[in-house]
Scaffold this motif. Sequence first.
Motif, mmCIF file in Angstrom:
data_model
loop_
_atom_site.group_PDB
_atom_site.id
_atom_site.type_symbol
_atom_site.label_atom_id
_atom_site.label_comp_id
_atom_site.label_asym_id
_atom_site.label_seq_id
_atom_site.Cartn_x
_atom_site.Cartn_y
_atom_site.Cartn_z
ATOM 1 N N ARG A 31 0.801 -1.225 0.000
ATOM 2 C CA ARG A 31 0.000 0.000 0.000
ATOM 3 C C ARG A 31 0.839 1.283 0.000
ATOM 4 O O ARG A 31 0.473 2.263 -0.654
ATOM 5 N N LEU A 32 1.949 1.296 0.745
ATOM 6 C CA LEU A 32 2.671 2.552 0.959
ATOM 7 C C LEU A 32 3.180 3.190 -0.322
ATOM 8 O O LEU A 32 3.063 4.426 -0.471
ATOM 9 N N PRO A 33 3.768 2.453 -1.275
ATOM 10 C CA PRO A 33 4.279 3.122 -2.478
ATOM 11 C C PRO A 33 3.194 3.783 -3.315
ATOM 12 O O PRO A 33 3.492 4.668 -4.128
ATOM 13 N N MET A 34 1.949 3.381 -3.145
ATOM 14 C CA MET A 34 0.865 3.965 -3.936
ATOM 15 C C MET A 34 0.412 5.309 -3.384
ATOM 16 O O MET A 34 -0.303 6.052 -4.056
ATOM 17 N N ALA A 35 0.811 5.632 -2.163
ATOM 18 C CA ALA A 35 0.436 6.916 -1.553
ATOM 19 C C ALA A 35 1.395 8.001 -2.022
ATOM 20 O O ALA A 35 2.609 7.791 -2.073
ATOM 21 N N SER A 36 0.856 9.180 -2.355
ATOM 22 C CA SER A 36 1.685 10.239 -2.946
ATOM 23 C C SER A 36 1.966 11.401 -2.010
ATOM 24 O O SER A 36 2.703 12.317 -2.356
ATOM 25 N N THR A 37 1.374 11.410 -0.824
ATOM 26 C CA THR A 37 1.654 12.455 0.167
ATOM 27 C C THR A 37 1.926 11.803 1.509
ATOM 28 O O THR A 37 1.573 10.635 1.739
ATOM 29 N N VAL A 38 2.519 12.571 2.405
ATOM 30 C CA VAL A 38 2.817 12.047 3.745
ATOM 31 C C VAL A 38 1.529 11.638 4.454
ATOM 32 O O VAL A 38 1.458 10.585 5.097
ATOM 33 N N THR A 39 0.501 12.456 4.325
ATOM 34 C CA THR A 39 -0.770 12.120 4.972
ATOM 35 C C THR A 39 -1.343 10.828 4.408
ATOM 36 O O THR A 39 -1.813 9.961 5.160
ATOM 37 N N VAL A 41 0.289 8.366 3.054
ATOM 38 C CA VAL A 41 1.131 7.256 3.507
ATOM 39 C C VAL A 41 0.697 6.805 4.901
ATOM 40 O O VAL A 41 0.528 5.610 5.176
ATOM 41 N N CYS A 42 0.518 7.775 5.802
ATOM 42 C CA CYS A 42 0.132 7.442 7.175
ATOM 43 C C CYS A 42 -1.263 6.822 7.209
ATOM 44 O O CYS A 42 -1.511 5.855 7.948
ATOM 45 N N GLU A 43 -2.178 7.362 6.410
ATOM 46 C CA GLU A 43 -3.532 6.797 6.374
ATOM 47 C C GLU A 43 -3.526 5.375 5.799
ATOM 48 O O GLU A 43 -4.261 4.505 6.285
ATOM 49 N N ALA A 44 -2.675 5.140 4.782
ATOM 50 C CA ALA A 44 -2.590 3.799 4.199
ATOM 51 C C ALA A 44 -2.085 2.796 5.224
ATOM 52 O O ALA A 44 -2.589 1.658 5.320
ATOM 53 N N ALA A 45 -1.084 3.187 6.020
ATOM 54 C CA ALA A 45 -0.548 2.287 7.041
ATOM 55 C C ALA A 45 -1.602 1.981 8.102
ATOM 56 O O ALA A 45 -1.771 0.821 8.517
ATOM 57 N N VAL A 46 -2.310 3.014 8.546
ATOM 58 C CA VAL A 46 -3.344 2.815 9.561
ATOM 59 C C VAL A 46 -4.470 1.934 9.025
ATOM 60 O O VAL A 46 -4.934 0.999 9.691
ATOM 61 N N ASP A 47 -4.910 2.203 7.802
ATOM 62 C CA ASP A 47 -5.992 1.404 7.216
ATOM 63 C C ASP A 47 -5.590 -0.062 7.053
ATOM 64 O O ASP A 47 -6.395 -0.971 7.305
ATOM 65 N N ALA A 48 -4.344 -0.287 6.612
ATOM 66 C CA ALA A 48 -3.888 -1.667 6.426
ATOM 67 C C ALA A 48 -3.840 -2.406 7.748
ATOM 68 O O ALA A 48 -4.296 -3.557 7.854
ATOM 69 N N LEU A 49 -3.290 -1.771 8.780
ATOM 70 C CA LEU A 49 -3.224 -2.418 10.096
ATOM 71 C C LEU A 49 -4.625 -2.671 10.648
ATOM 72 O O LEU A 49 -4.875 -3.699 11.297
ATOM 73 N N ALA A 50 -5.538 -1.732 10.411
ATOM 74 C CA ALA A 50 -6.885 -1.862 10.963
ATOM 75 C C ALA A 50 -7.640 -3.065 10.389
ATOM 76 O O ALA A 50 -8.624 -3.520 10.982
ATOM 77 N N ARG A 51 -7.198 -3.589 9.253
ATOM 78 C CA ARG A 51 -7.842 -4.789 8.681
ATOM 79 C C ARG A 51 -7.565 -6.027 9.516
ATOM 80 O O ARG A 51 -8.306 -7.015 9.442
ATOM 81 N N TYR A 52 -6.517 -6.012 10.326
ATOM 82 C CA TYR A 52 -6.079 -7.219 11.025
ATOM 83 C C TYR A 52 -6.157 -7.113 12.545
ATOM 84 O O TYR A 52 -5.890 -8.100 13.229
ATOM 85 N N THR A 53 -6.499 -5.933 13.071
ATOM 86 C CA THR A 53 -6.562 -5.806 14.531
ATOM 87 C C THR A 53 -7.619 -4.779 14.912
ATOM 88 O O THR A 53 -7.796 -3.772 14.208
ATOM 89 N N PRO A 54 -8.331 -5.006 15.997
ATOM 90 C CA PRO A 54 -9.308 -4.028 16.472
ATOM 91 C C PRO A 54 -8.663 -2.913 17.293
ATOM 92 O O PRO A 54 -9.367 -2.099 17.894
ATOM 93 N N ALA A 55 -7.329 -2.888 17.336
ATOM 94 C CA ALA A 55 -6.638 -1.889 18.159
ATOM 95 C C ALA A 55 -6.949 -0.468 17.690
ATOM 96 O O ALA A 55 -7.249 -0.218 16.523
ATOM 97 N N THR A 56 -6.864 0.458 18.608
ATOM 98 C CA THR A 56 -6.853 1.879 18.277
ATOM 99 C C THR A 56 -5.466 2.193 17.729
ATOM 100 O O THR A 56 -4.463 1.937 18.393
ATOM 101 N N SER A 165 10.150 9.920 4.358
ATOM 102 C CA SER A 165 11.371 10.659 4.030
ATOM 103 C C SER A 165 11.508 10.850 2.526
ATOM 104 O O SER A 165 11.954 11.902 2.057
ATOM 105 N N ALA A 166 11.118 9.819 1.733
ATOM 106 C CA ALA A 166 11.187 9.935 0.278
ATOM 107 C C ALA A 166 10.262 11.027 -0.234
ATOM 108 O O ALA A 166 10.528 11.641 -1.281
ATOM 109 N N LEU A 167 9.199 11.312 0.500
ATOM 110 C CA LEU A 167 8.254 12.352 0.109
ATOM 111 C C LEU A 167 8.602 13.717 0.699
ATOM 112 O O LEU A 167 7.831 14.666 0.582
#
Length: 490
Positions: A31-39, A41-56, A165-167
């Motif tokens: 997911r991360l390489p498909m994101a084009s802004t820092v925001t 990227v962070c949303e993609a990471a959170v969304d991906a993790l949220a698929r596998y855990t009910p954690a906040t 950092s790449a962005l």
Amino acid sequence: MIRDPAPPGTDPTWNDVRVDHQRVIRDVTVRLPMASTVTEVCEAAVDALARYTPATIAVLLHVHGRLRCVAATGSWQVFATVAPDAGIVGRVYTGGRSAVVPDVTADAAHIPVRPDVTAEVCVPVLNPAGRTIGVLDLQWTGPADLGSWRLVAERVAARLGTRISALGGPAESRSEKLLRHVSAMTAAGTEWDLMTAAIAAARDISTLAAAVLLLGGRGGPRLGPPTVAPGELETRMRSELAELDAPAIGRIIDRAHRYGAGYTLGEAGHPPTDEHHPLVRVGVSTLVAVPFGPPERGGVLLVADERLLRPDPTTVNLLELLAGQAWSCLDRLRTLERLREQASSDPLTGLRHTGPFGQRIATVTPGRTALLAIDVDGFKIINDTYGHQAGDRVLIGLARALEDALRQGDELYRIGGDEFVAVIEVSRPEEAVRVAERLTEAARQVGRTISVGVALPRPGESPELALRRADQALYAVKRQGRDGVHLSAA
């Protein structure tokens, strides 16, 4: 074995003890390489993790001295910003080491974002150079394999840091910049500091090279203060504008207030309006002009660049908000200054009164400062015969005459009904007497007489005692027939 994520509205106690953590990492990695802004990227990471855990889940990045929540999920309320040393997230950020907290009730640093959280895993987000730029935080309300999730979170955070950092790294949005600059303007203690902060903010928010304030008002149009380390274009603009006469500057200000904020469209070949020819002469190709304050006493904020650019309407809107907030801060400072002046001045004569006088005599230099106690001769008769309005006119006229007779740097105070005190710096007593004689002559010129007592504070003598000696010298003049000067014995 992979556990499917709980669909919306199902049992919130679902746990992730048996999640395939390798699959989690692969999903995030895709997911991360498909994101084009820092925001993103962070949303993609959170969304991906949220698929596998009910954690906040939350990603907080360090932006201008605060840990700012860029993406989050799974809580009633998240903190927009956190101090970099606050909570478990702050501890991880400042220490650069992961934290596994199986029982958050046993850790006083835990920041509660929901009441039923039991465990927390927080890991640093590092850039490729190994510097901490933020944290990835996960909080559970039920059972979880915290050790495994720590490893997963660290690997996700590593990928997150590389992509961020790449962005270009964590950065403020323009609205966040505006909020930060507004805070700086609100804290400014002087008009100069405020306007300097506003000009610097305009450059930062617009990303244009130069910003200049033109100010109107009763004193005529004028340039605002320069910014710290102005660029070449800003220096040329200020020099050109300084050469314009008041009507030319007034036309630039009037245009902005007559028609509202204006900006170029970044298209070559179009001539500037007459008011803006001077700016074009010094190399301005892009210009945003924003009204500053009300038409009758405001000005204009000019933000410019040598490059032929196309400012978007959002940029102009933010500059309008900035100008509006800057004017509100400036108006507040001027109001406070007027209130301070009123609080320290006699409303009748405009002279400073007993409060400032007490502060001034507390700093007198023995042998170098003279106190001149002044009393209007026959003032009670004026009040009794002609009324208090006539007495007020006498005091006002006399105050102006005495002020005009004093030297540069001498100070005159009204400390009672018809009682004044002058505080002057002298080299010897005779100099103080000559100044006092100038005051008596000035009073005669407006048809009045005064009695003046002079005293120079002695070493070790309190200012109050020195003033008492000046009063005693004044009464000696009264006994001798008024309209004169008497020097207290050294």
